[in-house]
Motif scaffolding. Structure first.
Motif, PDB file in Angstrom:
ATOM      1  N   LEU A  77       0.825  -1.199   0.000  1.00  0.00           N
ATOM      2  CA  LEU A  77       0.000   0.000   0.000  1.00  0.00           C
ATOM      3  C   LEU A  77       0.864   1.254   0.000  1.00  0.00           C
ATOM      4  O   LEU A  77       2.035   1.210   0.394  1.00  0.00           O
ATOM      5  N   PRO A  78       0.319   2.381  -0.445  1.00  0.00           N
ATOM      6  CA  PRO A  78       1.080   3.639  -0.359  1.00  0.00           C
ATOM      7  C   PRO A  78       1.318   4.018   1.090  1.00  0.00           C
ATOM      8  O   PRO A  78       0.581   3.608   1.989  1.00  0.00           O
ATOM      9  N   ASP A  79       2.358   4.814   1.316  1.00  0.00           N
ATOM     10  CA  ASP A  79       2.663   5.272   2.668  1.00  0.00           C
ATOM     11  C   ASP A  79       1.534   6.142   3.210  1.00  0.00           C
ATOM     12  O   ASP A  79       0.876   6.874   2.462  1.00  0.00           O
ATOM     13  N   GLU A  80       1.340   6.083   4.516  1.00  0.00           N
ATOM     14  CA  GLU A  80       0.372   6.950   5.200  1.00  0.00           C
ATOM     15  C   GLU A  80       1.050   8.281   5.540  1.00  0.00           C
ATOM     16  O   GLU A  80       2.209   8.298   5.956  1.00  0.00           O
ATOM     17  N   PRO A  81       0.359   9.408   5.376  1.00  0.00           N
ATOM     18  CA  PRO A  81       0.946  10.687   5.778  1.00  0.00           C
ATOM     19  C   PRO A  81       1.408  10.700   7.226  1.00  0.00           C
ATOM     20  O   PRO A  81       2.385  11.364   7.565  1.00  0.00           O
ATOM     21  N   GLN A  96       5.788  23.189   6.186  1.00  0.00           N
ATOM     22  CA  GLN A  96       4.634  22.378   5.841  1.00  0.00           C
ATOM     23  C   GLN A  96       3.480  22.886   6.692  1.00  0.00           C
ATOM     24  O   GLN A  96       3.359  22.556   7.873  1.00  0.00           O
ATOM     25  N   THR A  97       2.680  23.758   6.126  1.00  0.00           N
ATOM     26  CA  THR A  97       1.587  24.370   6.872  1.00  0.00           C
ATOM     27  C   THR A  97       0.465  23.367   7.062  1.00  0.00           C
ATOM     28  O   THR A  97       0.447  22.285   6.483  1.00  0.00           O
ATOM     29  N   ILE A 101      -0.445  19.990   4.771  1.00  0.00           N
ATOM     30  CA  ILE A 101      -0.637  18.672   5.373  1.00  0.00           C
ATOM     31  C   ILE A 101      -2.029  18.138   5.027  1.00  0.00           C
ATOM     32  O   ILE A 101      -2.196  16.958   4.706  1.00  0.00           O
ATOM     33  N   GLN A 102      -3.016  19.016   5.068  1.00  0.00           N
ATOM     34  CA  GLN A 102      -4.364  18.606   4.687  1.00  0.00           C
ATOM     35  C   GLN A 102      -4.420  18.219   3.213  1.00  0.00           C
ATOM     36  O   GLN A 102      -5.092  17.259   2.829  1.00  0.00           O
TER      37      GLN A 102
END
Length: 296
Positions: A77-81, A96-97, A101-102
């Motif tokens: 799976l893709p990485d989680e933020p 990274q405001t 991030i959103q």
């Protein structure tokens, strides 16, 4: 004493194996599994090589492990933020405001929805590129050092996602037939007043070359160079041509026949982002690769 000597002897092969770089570990990798898993393994191997060239051993090993798992037919799976630390970088001054991030969290949701919506089976190459470019974007955001790397990975992700959205579900056909793959686009970016390829640009070009070699039929490749609006129009026309030539030369080095590649420079006439004259805009300093596959 004999027991100690035995341990020392047995530890030598393990020490030698530990010295292998992530790329060397993947050198003999033979991907199996679905077309998506095979494409995923290949693309993660490309990210491994890129991070190794940057001497980022932690992320090189991270992507190598994902390449190995995909090559073995595992569900990767893709990485989680949440796996990355996205915060203000006091060294580079890149923040990274909460909004960014959103944004990446929403991109992750879009990607998961596309993958779970049959993208893995419908467009395995594009789906694999979307996942690996998302992971690349997330990793570069965490580092927060190089704006061009962040932009390149994000652009690769968005272009792949756009292709997944635009490709309709296959309609039932009265007779089986083989259709030519759709046109594919890649974009590479340049530093200000430069026609030298960055590492991120070479990574994207290698991905493009790999996809072109896998196309059936005779590929027709076009490379279009662009600039931002800093400098005179005449100078920028020449700069855009040099950028297109640099991309063409890299494609030829990657095994694409030179006689199948056309190049043109558009100068500052077709900006990706509209700006007043004289403004330096990183997204306008680019070269676009487009592939049209002609049925034989």
């Amino acid at each position: 004493m004999r027991f100690v000597k035995t341990l020392l002897v047995l530890s030598l092969p393990l020490a030698a194996a530990a010295c292998a770089t992530p790329t060397e570990r993947l050198a003999q990798m033979q991907p199996t599994g679905t077309p998506f898993q095979q494409a995923l393994a290949t693309d993660y191997r490309g990210l491994t090589q890129f991070e190794e060239n940057e001497y980022d051993w932690r992320d090189a090993n991270h992507f190598a492990r994902k390449a190995e798992a995909a090559a073995q037919g595992q569900n990767v799976l893709p990485d989680e933020p949440s796996q990355r630390t996205l915060s203000y970088n006091w060294v580079s001054g890149i923040g990274q405001t909460e909004q960014s991030i959103q944004e990446v969290s929403q991109a992750h949701q879009r990607l998961i929805q596309a993958l779970d919506g049959n993208a893995r089976d419908r467009s395995p190459q594009v789906a694999a590129r979307a996942q690996t470019q998302f992971d690349c974007w997330l990793e570069q955001l965490e580092e927060g050092h190089q704006l061009d790397h962040i932009a390149a990975c994000r652009q690769g992700f968005e272009e792949a996602m756009q292709q997944l959205v635009e490709q309709p579900a296959p309609a039932p056909a009265p007779q089986p037939r083989v259709a030519a793959p759709p046109a594919t686009d890649w974009v590479v970016y340049f530093e200000f007043d430069e026609a030298v390829l960055t590492d991120a640009a070479r990574q994207i070009i290698n991905q493009a070359a790999q996809a072109i070699r896998q196309h059936p039929g005779t590929p027709a490749v076009s490379v279009v160079g662009h600039t931002d609006r800093a400098g005179s129009a005449q100078y920028n026309m020449g700069l855009s041509q040099r950028r297109a030539n640099a991309v063409r030369d890299a494609l030829v080095q990657a095994g694409i026949p030179a006689n199948s590649i056309s190049v043109v420079g558009r100068g500052e006439s077709e900006p990706l982002v509209e700006t007043p004259d004289g403004v330096r805009q990183p997204q306008n300093r680019r070269a676009a690769i487009r592939v049209e596959v002609q049925q034989q």
